[in-house]
Motif scaffolding. Structure first.
Motif, PDB file in Angstrom:
ATOM      1  N   SER A   1       0.847  -1.194   0.000  1.00  0.00           N
ATOM      2  CA  SER A   1       0.000   0.000   0.000  1.00  0.00           C
ATOM      3  C   SER A   1       0.883   1.244   0.000  1.00  0.00           C
ATOM      4  CB  SER A   1      -0.915  -0.007   1.240  1.00  0.00           C
ATOM      5  OG  SER A   1      -1.638   1.197   1.315  1.00  0.00           O
ATOM      6  N   GLY A   2       0.829   1.987  -1.107  1.00  0.00           N
ATOM      7  CA  GLY A   2       1.682   3.176  -1.236  1.00  0.00           C
ATOM      8  C   GLY A   2       0.940   4.481  -1.046  1.00  0.00           C
ATOM      9  N   ASN A   3      -0.217   4.454  -0.390  1.00  0.00           N
ATOM     10  CA  ASN A   3      -0.969   5.691  -0.158  1.00  0.00           C
ATOM     11  C   ASN A   3      -0.138   6.680   0.652  1.00  0.00           C
ATOM     12  OD1 ASN A   3      -3.120   4.582  -1.499  1.00  0.00           O
ATOM     13  ND2 ASN A   3      -4.200   3.942   0.340  1.00  0.00           N
ATOM     14  N   ASN A   4      -0.069   7.916   0.142  1.00  0.00           N
ATOM     15  CA  ASN A   4       0.688   9.001   0.802  1.00  0.00           C
ATOM     16  C   ASN A   4       2.182   8.708   0.877  1.00  0.00           C
ATOM     17  OD1 ASN A   4      -1.749  10.444   1.390  1.00  0.00           O
ATOM     18  ND2 ASN A   4      -2.079   9.091   3.136  1.00  0.00           N
ATOM     19  N   SER A   5       2.657   7.797   0.037  1.00  0.00           N
ATOM     20  CA  SER A   5       4.079   7.479   0.047  1.00  0.00           C
ATOM     21  C   SER A   5       4.850   8.490  -0.807  1.00  0.00           C
ATOM     22  CB  SER A   5       4.319   6.064  -0.487  1.00  0.00           C
ATOM     23  OG  SER A   5       4.015   6.006  -1.869  1.00  0.00           O
ATOM     24  N   LEU A   6       6.153   8.389  -0.793  1.00  0.00           N
ATOM     25  CA  LEU A   6       7.018   9.325  -1.512  1.00  0.00           C
ATOM     26  C   LEU A   6       6.763   9.277  -3.016  1.00  0.00           C
ATOM     27  CD1 LEU A   6       9.427  11.334  -1.354  1.00  0.00           C
ATOM     28  CD2 LEU A   6      10.947   9.353  -1.621  1.00  0.00           C
ATOM     29  N   THR A   7       6.454   8.108  -3.549  1.00  0.00           N
ATOM     30  CA  THR A   7       6.332   7.950  -5.004  1.00  0.00           C
ATOM     31  C   THR A   7       4.888   7.922  -5.497  1.00  0.00           C
ATOM     32  OG1 THR A   7       6.459   5.544  -4.733  1.00  0.00           O
ATOM     33  CG2 THR A   7       8.526   6.718  -5.177  1.00  0.00           C
ATOM     34  N   GLU A   8       3.916   8.152  -4.604  1.00  0.00           N
ATOM     35  CA  GLU A   8       2.518   8.066  -5.036  1.00  0.00           C
ATOM     36  C   GLU A   8       2.203   9.096  -6.124  1.00  0.00           C
ATOM     37  OE1 GLU A   8      -1.982   8.080  -3.119  1.00  0.00           O
ATOM     38  OE2 GLU A   8      -0.428   9.324  -2.215  1.00  0.00           O
ATOM     39  N   ARG A   9       2.582  10.340  -5.909  1.00  0.00           N
ATOM     40  CA  ARG A   9       2.233  11.394  -6.870  1.00  0.00           C
ATOM     41  C   ARG A   9       3.039  11.282  -8.158  1.00  0.00           C
ATOM     42  NH1 ARG A   9       2.155  16.406  -2.470  1.00  0.00           N
ATOM     43  NH2 ARG A   9       0.361  15.644  -1.258  1.00  0.00           N
ATOM     44  N   ILE A  10       4.315  10.911  -8.046  1.00  0.00           N
ATOM     45  CA  ILE A  10       5.134  10.793  -9.252  1.00  0.00           C
ATOM     46  C   ILE A  10       4.657   9.598 -10.089  1.00  0.00           C
ATOM     47  CG2 ILE A  10       6.954   9.294  -8.342  1.00  0.00           C
ATOM     48  CD1 ILE A  10       7.526  12.440 -10.470  1.00  0.00           C
ATOM     49  N   SER A  11       4.089   8.584  -9.434  1.00  0.00           N
ATOM     50  CA  SER A  11       3.553   7.447 -10.184  1.00  0.00           C
ATOM     51  C   SER A  11       2.324   7.869 -10.982  1.00  0.00           C
ATOM     52  CB  SER A  11       3.202   6.296  -9.232  1.00  0.00           C
ATOM     53  OG  SER A  11       2.116   6.630  -8.400  1.00  0.00           O
ATOM     54  N   GLU A  12       1.547   8.823 -10.452  1.00  0.00           N
ATOM     55  CA  GLU A  12       0.407   9.352 -11.201  1.00  0.00           C
ATOM     56  C   GLU A  12       0.897  10.073 -12.457  1.00  0.00           C
ATOM     57  OE1 GLU A  12      -1.928  11.833  -8.698  1.00  0.00           O
ATOM     58  OE2 GLU A  12      -2.228  10.304  -7.158  1.00  0.00           O
ATOM     59  N   LEU A  13       2.045  10.744 -12.328  1.00  0.00           N
ATOM     60  CA  LEU A  13       2.641  11.437 -13.480  1.00  0.00           C
ATOM     61  C   LEU A  13       3.054  10.431 -14.552  1.00  0.00           C
ATOM     62  CD1 LEU A  13       3.856  14.079 -14.720  1.00  0.00           C
ATOM     63  CD2 LEU A  13       5.954  13.512 -13.513  1.00  0.00           C
ATOM     64  N   VAL A  14       3.708   9.347 -14.136  1.00  0.00           N
ATOM     65  CA  VAL A  14       4.129   8.307 -15.075  1.00  0.00           C
ATOM     66  C   VAL A  14       2.897   7.672 -15.731  1.00  0.00           C
ATOM     67  CG1 VAL A  14       5.293   6.074 -15.296  1.00  0.00           C
ATOM     68  CG2 VAL A  14       6.253   7.837 -13.801  1.00  0.00           C
ATOM     69  N   ASP A  15       1.872   7.419 -14.921  1.00  0.00           N
ATOM     70  CA  ASP A  15       0.642   6.823 -15.452  1.00  0.00           C
ATOM     71  C   ASP A  15      -0.015   7.740 -16.480  1.00  0.00           C
ATOM     72  OD1 ASP A  15      -1.609   4.745 -15.141  1.00  0.00           O
ATOM     73  OD2 ASP A  15      -2.655   6.623 -14.765  1.00  0.00           O
ATOM     74  N   HIS A  16       0.112   9.050 -16.280  1.00  0.00           N
ATOM     75  CA  HIS A  16      -0.464  10.022 -17.212  1.00  0.00           C
ATOM     76  C   HIS A  16       0.119   9.840 -18.613  1.00  0.00           C
ATOM     77  CE1 HIS A  16      -2.023  13.958 -18.585  1.00  0.00           C
ATOM     78  NE2 HIS A  16      -0.838  14.112 -19.150  1.00  0.00           N
ATOM     79  N   TYR A  17       1.420   9.537 -18.685  1.00  0.00           N
ATOM     80  CA  TYR A  17       2.076   9.358 -19.984  1.00  0.00           C
ATOM     81  C   TYR A  17       1.900   7.944 -20.533  1.00  0.00           C
ATOM     82  CZ  TYR A  17       4.450  13.874 -19.666  1.00  0.00           C
ATOM     83  OH  TYR A  17       4.713  15.210 -19.606  1.00  0.00           O
ATOM     84  N   LEU A  18       1.839   6.951 -19.648  1.00  0.00           N
ATOM     85  CA  LEU A  18       1.755   5.564 -20.107  1.00  0.00           C
ATOM     86  C   LEU A  18       0.347   5.169 -20.530  1.00  0.00           C
ATOM     87  CD1 LEU A  18       4.033   3.572 -17.623  1.00  0.00           C
ATOM     88  CD2 LEU A  18       4.577   4.421 -19.900  1.00  0.00           C
ATOM     89  N   ARG A  19      -0.673   5.789 -19.927  1.00  0.00           N
ATOM     90  CA  ARG A  19      -2.055   5.372 -20.179  1.00  0.00           C
ATOM     91  C   ARG A  19      -2.417   5.340 -21.669  1.00  0.00           C
ATOM     92  NH1 ARG A  19      -6.358   4.961 -16.847  1.00  0.00           N
ATOM     93  NH2 ARG A  19      -5.145   5.907 -15.163  1.00  0.00           N
ATOM     94  N   PRO A  20      -2.185   6.410 -22.436  1.00  0.00           N
ATOM     95  CA  PRO A  20      -2.554   6.343 -23.864  1.00  0.00           C
ATOM     96  C   PRO A  20      -1.746   5.300 -24.634  1.00  0.00           C
ATOM     97  CG  PRO A  20      -1.305   8.354 -23.397  1.00  0.00           C
ATOM     98  CD  PRO A  20      -1.652   7.737 -22.083  1.00  0.00           C
ATOM     99  N   LEU A  21      -0.521   5.020 -24.191  1.00  0.00           N
ATOM    100  CA  LEU A  21       0.295   4.010 -24.867  1.00  0.00           C
ATOM    101  C   LEU A  21      -0.247   2.614 -24.608  1.00  0.00           C
ATOM    102  CD1 LEU A  21       3.865   5.401 -24.071  1.00  0.00           C
ATOM    103  CD2 LEU A  21       2.480   5.793 -26.114  1.00  0.00           C
ATOM    104  N   VAL A  22      -0.706   2.372 -23.377  1.00  0.00           N
ATOM    105  CA  VAL A  22      -1.258   1.062 -23.026  1.00  0.00           C
ATOM    106  C   VAL A  22      -2.509   0.765 -23.848  1.00  0.00           C
ATOM    107  CG1 VAL A  22      -2.348  -0.260 -21.159  1.00  0.00           C
ATOM    108  CG2 VAL A  22      -0.291   1.084 -20.693  1.00  0.00           C
ATOM    109  N   LEU A  23      -3.316   1.804 -24.081  1.00  0.00           N
ATOM    110  CA  LEU A  23      -4.561   1.605 -24.837  1.00  0.00           C
ATOM    111  C   LEU A  23      -4.302   1.143 -26.263  1.00  0.00           C
ATOM    112  CD1 LEU A  23      -6.600   4.748 -23.678  1.00  0.00           C
ATOM    113  CD2 LEU A  23      -6.675   2.432 -22.754  1.00  0.00           C
ATOM    114  N   ASP A  24      -3.109   1.429 -26.791  1.00  0.00           N
ATOM    115  CA  ASP A  24      -2.786   1.081 -28.172  1.00  0.00           C
ATOM    116  C   ASP A  24      -2.061  -0.257 -28.303  1.00  0.00           C
ATOM    117  OD1 ASP A  24      -3.946   3.398 -29.127  1.00  0.00           O
ATOM    118  OD2 ASP A  24      -2.086   4.551 -29.028  1.00  0.00           O
ATOM    119  N   THR A  25      -1.772  -0.915 -27.187  1.00  0.00           N
ATOM    120  CA  THR A  25      -1.069  -2.192 -27.271  1.00  0.00           C
ATOM    121  C   THR A  25      -2.035  -3.292 -27.721  1.00  0.00           C
ATOM    122  OG1 THR A  25      -1.496  -2.602 -24.916  1.00  0.00           O
ATOM    123  CG2 THR A  25       0.617  -1.607 -25.494  1.00  0.00           C
TER     124      THR A  25
END
Length: 273
Positions: free
Chosen positions: A228-252
């Motif tokens: 469980s990474g809620n409120n962890s150091l990397t929680e918000r930066i993971s949302e940033l990574v997900d923002h860029y990866l999400r459209p790429l995943v949809l095209d796989t």
């Protein structure tokens, strides 16, 4: 099954004011746009298109603009309700109605007997059991605390997957993350506001818990470990990574949205006899 709730006057008034704040912020933003459009000599409808054109001229397309506002701290500003007479009247009227409610006027009979209420209280105070959802099937699992700890330690004792740390590395990781974010701000990938948001000031250490796999064993089930990474150091930066990866995943080619999507894909396949 939910026990009958208690009347919470403070909670009702708080929710009312939070709802009114959303209304006031919406009206405030709309009026701000109307003023800016008037100063520029354009209609409110044309102002929306003008915003997009200005964003393009700044080499910051609308989707990027939304990105900059997505990763930032929520605004704490609350417009004065007195600036919007209809909202102020609404809040005052409903607040007055809530204040006039007496506990004796709310004849809500509890859906729990005294025996059930006492049993629920005793269950909350029990410390030698753990209640978890099962890994599959959505079942409720009640385990002895010792068995649950043993189930979790099976994973933590696996030295190929985990190792014991001599100290808390959060401060070290925080400095590395800060360096990356500063570079991102300097390269104009993120704004200064984004940088502040993406670096938590007081992160919590992620915790491990396990969901028992009762479909494999009912006596000593193995556990499915989850961090469980809620409120962890990397929680918000993971949302940033997900923002860029999400459209790429949809095209796989292997992407499937849900069960209905799988069934639709299978219906397009002709299987020979």
């Amino acid at each position: 099954f939910v026990p009958t709730p208690h009347f919470n006057k403070f909670g009702w008034i708080k929710d009312l004011n939070l709802f009114a704040r959303k209304l006031a912020l919406h009206v405030f933003k709309e009026k701000k746009k109307e003023r800016e459009a008037k100063n520029l000599g354009v209609s409110s409808e044309d102002y929306v298109h003008l915003e997009n054109i200005l964003a393009l001229l700044d080499e910051c397309p609308p989707d990027a603009s939304n990105f900059f506002t997505q990763f930032r701290h929520k605004i704490k500003f609350t417009p004065s309700f007195s600036d919007f007479s209809n909202i102020e009247v609404f809040v005052n009227l409903v607040t007055s109605e809530i204040e006039s409610i007496k506990h004796k006027d709310l004849c809500w009979e509890s859906n729990l007997s005294r025996y059930e209420q006492r049993a629920l209280k005793e269950l909350q105070d029990v410390r030698n059991i753990v209640i978890k959802q099962s890994d599959k099937g959505g079942n409720l699992v009640i385990m002895d605390i010792k068995d649950y700890v043993t189930m979790c330690m099976v994973h933590l004792n696996d030295r190929e997957g985990y190792r014991l740390l001599e100290s808390d590395p959060t401060s070290l990781f925080s400095k590395k993350l800060e360096t990356l974010l500063v570079q991102g701000e300097q390269l104009k990938i993120i704004s200064t506001t984004n940088q502040t948001f993406l670096l938590p000031q007081y992160p919590t250490i992620p915790t491990l818990y396990c969901l028992p796999k009762v479909h494999k064993s009912l006596t000593l089930p193995p556990g499915h470990p989850i961090i469980s990474g809620n409120n962890s150091l990397t929680e918000r930066i993971s949302e940033l990574v997900d923002h860029y990866l999400r459209p790429l995943v949809l095209d796989t080619p292997s992407y499937v949205r849900d069960t209905q999507h799988v069934l639709h894909q299978l219906s397009q396949i002709q299987v020979p006899p």
